[in-house]
Design an enzyme around this catalytic site. Structure first.
Site, PDB file in Angstrom:
ATOM      1  N   LYS A 215      13.371  48.620  13.296  1.00 14.07           N
ATOM      2  CA  LYS A 215      13.722  49.850  12.592  1.00 14.07           C
ATOM      3  C   LYS A 215      15.207  50.177  12.750  1.00 14.07           C
ATOM      4  O   LYS A 215      15.887  50.524  11.790  1.00 14.07           O
ATOM      5  CB  LYS A 215      12.870  51.000  13.116  1.00 14.07           C
ATOM      6  CG  LYS A 215      12.980  52.282  12.303  1.00 14.07           C
ATOM      7  CD  LYS A 215      11.935  53.290  12.745  1.00 14.07           C
ATOM      8  CE  LYS A 215      11.930  54.513  11.852  1.00 14.07           C
ATOM      9  NZ  LYS A 215      10.862  55.470  12.216  1.00 14.07           N
ATOM     10  N   GLU A 221      14.873  43.092  22.629  1.00 12.89           N
ATOM     11  CA  GLU A 221      14.103  41.854  22.584  1.00 12.89           C
ATOM     12  C   GLU A 221      14.159  41.214  21.196  1.00 12.89           C
ATOM     13  O   GLU A 221      14.309  39.996  21.055  1.00 12.89           O
ATOM     14  CB  GLU A 221      12.643  42.123  22.963  1.00 12.89           C
ATOM     15  CG  GLU A 221      12.444  42.672  24.362  1.00 12.89           C
ATOM     16  CD  GLU A 221      12.400  44.185  24.404  1.00 12.89           C
ATOM     17  OE1 GLU A 221      11.781  44.721  25.346  1.00 12.89           O
ATOM     18  OE2 GLU A 221      12.970  44.829  23.500  1.00 12.89           O
ATOM     19  N   GLY A 276       6.510  53.106  14.467  1.00 19.94           N
ATOM     20  CA  GLY A 276       6.277  51.680  14.644  1.00 19.94           C
ATOM     21  C   GLY A 276       4.812  51.295  14.730  1.00 19.94           C
ATOM     22  O   GLY A 276       4.361  50.358  14.064  1.00 19.94           O
ATOM     23  N   ARG A 277       4.019  52.021  15.529  1.00 21.88           N
ATOM     24  CA  ARG A 277       2.629  51.632  15.722  1.00 21.88           C
ATOM     25  C   ARG A 277       1.740  52.041  14.555  1.00 21.88           C
ATOM     26  O   ARG A 277       0.549  51.737  14.556  1.00 21.88           O
ATOM     27  CB  ARG A 277       2.108  52.201  17.035  1.00 21.88           C
ATOM     28  CG  ARG A 277       2.287  53.683  17.217  1.00 21.88           C
ATOM     29  CD  ARG A 277       2.044  54.086  18.676  1.00 21.88           C
ATOM     30  NE  ARG A 277       2.300  55.493  18.944  1.00 21.88           N
ATOM     31  CZ  ARG A 277       3.511  56.011  19.188  1.00 21.88           C
ATOM     32  NH1 ARG A 277       4.581  55.225  19.175  1.00 21.88           N
ATOM     33  NH2 ARG A 277       3.666  57.287  19.440  1.00 21.88           N
ATOM     34  N   GLU A 362       0.299  54.387  23.785  1.00 17.74           N
ATOM     35  CA  GLU A 362       1.669  54.826  23.531  1.00 17.74           C
ATOM     36  C   GLU A 362       1.672  56.180  22.830  1.00 17.74           C
ATOM     37  O   GLU A 362       2.590  56.987  23.019  1.00 17.74           O
ATOM     38  CB  GLU A 362       2.423  53.788  22.696  1.00 17.74           C
ATOM     39  CG  GLU A 362       3.914  54.044  22.595  1.00 17.74           C
ATOM     40  CD  GLU A 362       4.675  52.858  22.031  1.00 17.74           C
ATOM     41  OE1 GLU A 362       4.901  51.882  22.777  1.00 17.74           O
ATOM     42  OE2 GLU A 362       5.028  52.889  20.834  1.00 17.74           O
ATOM     43  N   HIS A 393     -19.122  37.462  30.282  1.00 17.36           N
ATOM     44  CA  HIS A 393     -19.120  36.611  31.467  1.00 17.36           C
ATOM     45  C   HIS A 393     -17.936  36.932  32.373  1.00 17.36           C
ATOM     46  O   HIS A 393     -17.559  36.105  33.213  1.00 17.36           O
ATOM     47  CB  HIS A 393     -19.103  35.139  31.045  1.00 17.36           C
ATOM     48  CG  HIS A 393     -20.339  34.738  30.309  1.00 17.36           C
ATOM     49  ND1 HIS A 393     -21.459  34.220  30.938  1.00 17.36           N
ATOM     50  CD2 HIS A 393     -20.658  34.812  28.991  1.00 17.36           C
ATOM     51  CE1 HIS A 393     -22.399  33.988  30.039  1.00 17.36           C
ATOM     52  NE2 HIS A 393     -21.947  34.337  28.849  1.00 17.36           N
ATOM     53  N   LYS A 503      13.652  50.944  28.611  1.00 23.24           N
ATOM     54  CA  LYS A 503      14.721  50.197  27.948  1.00 23.24           C
ATOM     55  C   LYS A 503      16.080  50.520  28.556  1.00 23.24           C
ATOM     56  O   LYS A 503      16.902  49.627  28.791  1.00 23.24           O
ATOM     57  CB  LYS A 503      14.732  50.520  26.447  1.00 23.24           C
ATOM     58  CG  LYS A 503      13.530  50.008  25.670  1.00 23.24           C
ATOM     59  CD  LYS A 503      13.637  50.428  24.212  1.00 23.24           C
ATOM     60  CE  LYS A 503      12.447  49.962  23.394  1.00 23.24           C
ATOM     61  NZ  LYS A 503      12.549  50.395  21.988  1.00 23.24           N
TER      62      LYS A 503
END
Length: 538
Positions: A215, A221, A276-277, A362, A393, A503
């Protein structure tokens, strides 16, 4: 005027606290009630707690929630401002009040005018972006858009992190059967060089298109990985003047993407009002559109839009996302649950728990209310899970016999009509059996080591097949659950200042690691300082 607003706010807060305290009081009488007894004593239970929502069926009847307590939950929704929150979100108001932004992701899949508060209809902008995405995707898929040396694009490397990666990656895996043969999509999120080394295996620069999604075009990253991929393209023989054939960008800062080497023809805007999410439906979904095509992507939007309409127009007592979140709130306040497991009985949905971790944790992992006052009640639960039957399991032992209660969402996918193959029957039988076993348990076993108490709550969500439409509906269902919990708890579900803190600290430590001449800050904690010094010595 300000004093009147403050008085109104105080009244709202008082009503909210009275309602919340009333729900807490109920824990003394219903915490140990039996789900099996509720079924026996409430003949209408299944009908009252089962919901049809577009291509989804949601069954909440196996929750430890008496029907007689529904009115108190509905009253709390009214007292907390849930109805107003829903109205304000669909009106494009700045409900993300700490950043003065709208959370207007519903406009990305709408097909009617959607005014952004006082700034006018955003649909022309949304439609224009979708049209450009469709044209670009069609060109790549048909071979009209080719690499610098005339080769057809065979591999997409989607570079992003968090919301710019989790949604598209989940959807690409879930809808792999709808993907175009000969076109592979890879995701590069982790800044660990081993991640890029793994993705790079088998790629040819001549046939690779990288899509960089950020954005701000400053996410550390993402820019680090994008730079590594750009350097690889150059080192593999792509001329600087031809890089634009191998790069595409999604951002709200186009000038930065252009400077990086992305051409205007392959640059797609991301509005400021898209978090973003909640962004899969925007140009962030470009890797998915490339994989499944514009028509299937439109079906994804249609599935989400159907849930939007259901959520916006259906009364709360029949509103599937609202009932889902009211049950979640009930469990946290009455049963004191602190986690929620999501178990998709579908290998194709194996990334769903990771996607929902970001969406829910978040959004609602907050410590203060809308007035900035520290919470004295739980906020969002920890979300976790793995696909069934693998999970049976591993951690299902704790679900059945552990002392803590972990409500479970079972996600099942119906096979096509008339095609209940033995393998599909086995998978579905396991999902249904686990929900029943959690409910009934084995409390009468003679050996205490074999005894399972049962009475463990669960929800079952059945998809009418795994299609773009049903996937869009499922993700929108959880989006509205997430936003609704914020309104029910009077917190902001749309900012993420805890992420920003990490960050900032990382940038400071990175500078210390890369420049051994820098003095360690005096306010650094002793443990971090010792580790930095140890790494410097290496």
């Amino acid at each position: 005027m300000a004093s009147e607003r403050n008085l109104a706010r105080n009244d709202e807060r008082t009503a909210f606290r009275a309602s919340l305290d009333g729900l807490r009081e109920r824990s003394r009488s219903v915490g140990e009630c039996s789900i099996s007894a509720l079924f026996a004593n409430e003949p209408e239970r299944l009908a009252r707690l089962s919901f049809e929502c577009a291509p989804l069926s949601v069954d909440l009847s196996r929750q430890r929630l008496p029907l007689t307590d529904l009115p108190s939950l509905f009253a709390h929704a009214a007292a907390s401002g849930w109805h107003a929150g829903r109205e304000r979100m669909f009106a494009g108001e700045a409900i993300n009040f700490t950043e003065q932004r709208a959370a207007f992701h519903v406009a990305l899949r709408a097909r009617r005018p959607m005014p952004l508060a006082d700034d006018g209809d955003v649909m022309p902008q949304v439609s224009a972006t979708l049209e450009r995405m469709g044209e670009f995707s069609a060109a790549v898929r048909a071979g009209a858009h080719r690499g610098a040396h005339g080769d057809r694009i065979s591999d997409i490397v989607a570079i992003g992190i968090g919301g710019s990666a989790l949604g598209p990656e989940l959807a690409c895996e879930a809808l792999a059967s709808d993907g175009q043969p000969g076109l592979r999509v890879h995701f590069l999120a982790n800044v660990d060089p081993a991640s890029w080394a793994s993705v790079r295996q088998g790629l040819r620069a001549d046939t690779t298109l990288a899509i960089i999604s950020s954005k701000t075009w400053s996410t550390a990253e993402t820019i680090a990985n994008a730079t590594a991929v750009r350097d690889w393209l150059l080192n593999e023989g792509i001329a600087p003047g031809e890089l634009h054939r191998h790069l595409a960008g999604v951002t709200a800062r186009p000038e930065r993407a252009l400077a990086f080497g992305v051409s205007e023809a392959a640059l797609f805007s991301l509005p400021d009002w898209v978090g973003g999410r909640y962004s899969l439906w925007s140009a962030i979904g470009l890797p998915l559109m490339l994989a499944i095509g514009p028509a299937a992507f439109d079906e994804l939007l249609a599935g989400a839009r159907a849930v939007d309409e259901h959520f916006f127009t259906t009364p709360i007592e029949r509103n599937a996302p609202a009932m889902l979140v009211l049950v979640s709130l009930w469990n946290s306040l009455v049963l004191h649950t602190q986690t929620e497991a999501v178990i998709p009985y579908s290998h194709s949905l194996r990334r769903l728990p990771a996607y929902l971790q970001q969406l829910q944790m978040e959004s609602n992992g907050k410590g203060v209310d809308s007035d900035g006052v520290a919470l004295d009640y739980p906020s969002g639960a920890v979300t976790w899970g793995e696909p069934g039957t693998d999970a049976q399991h591993s951690f299902f032992q704790a679900l059945h016999q552990g002392p803590a209660i972990h409500p479970v969402d079972f996600i099942l996918v119906a096979p096509p009509p008339g095609e209940l193959a033995p393998a599909a029957a086995k998978l579905l039988a396991n999902g249904l059996a686990q929900a029943e076993a959690l409910l009934r348990g084995d409390p009468g076993a003679d050996d205490p080591h074999r005894r399972c108490p049962g009475n463990r709550p669960s929800t079952t969500i059945l998809l009418d097949g795994l299609t773009p439409r049903s996937l869009g509906a499922l993700l929108a269902l959880y989006e509205h659950k997430t936003a609704s919990l914020g309104w029910l708890l009077r917190i902001n579900s749309f900012d993420q200042w805890g992420v920003e803190l990490g960050k900032r600290v990382a940038l400071r430590i990175e500078a210390l690691l890369t420049d051994p001449g820098l003095a360690l800050p005096s306010d650094m904690d002793p443990s971090t300082a010792a580790l930095v010094e140890r790494l410097r010595r290496r």
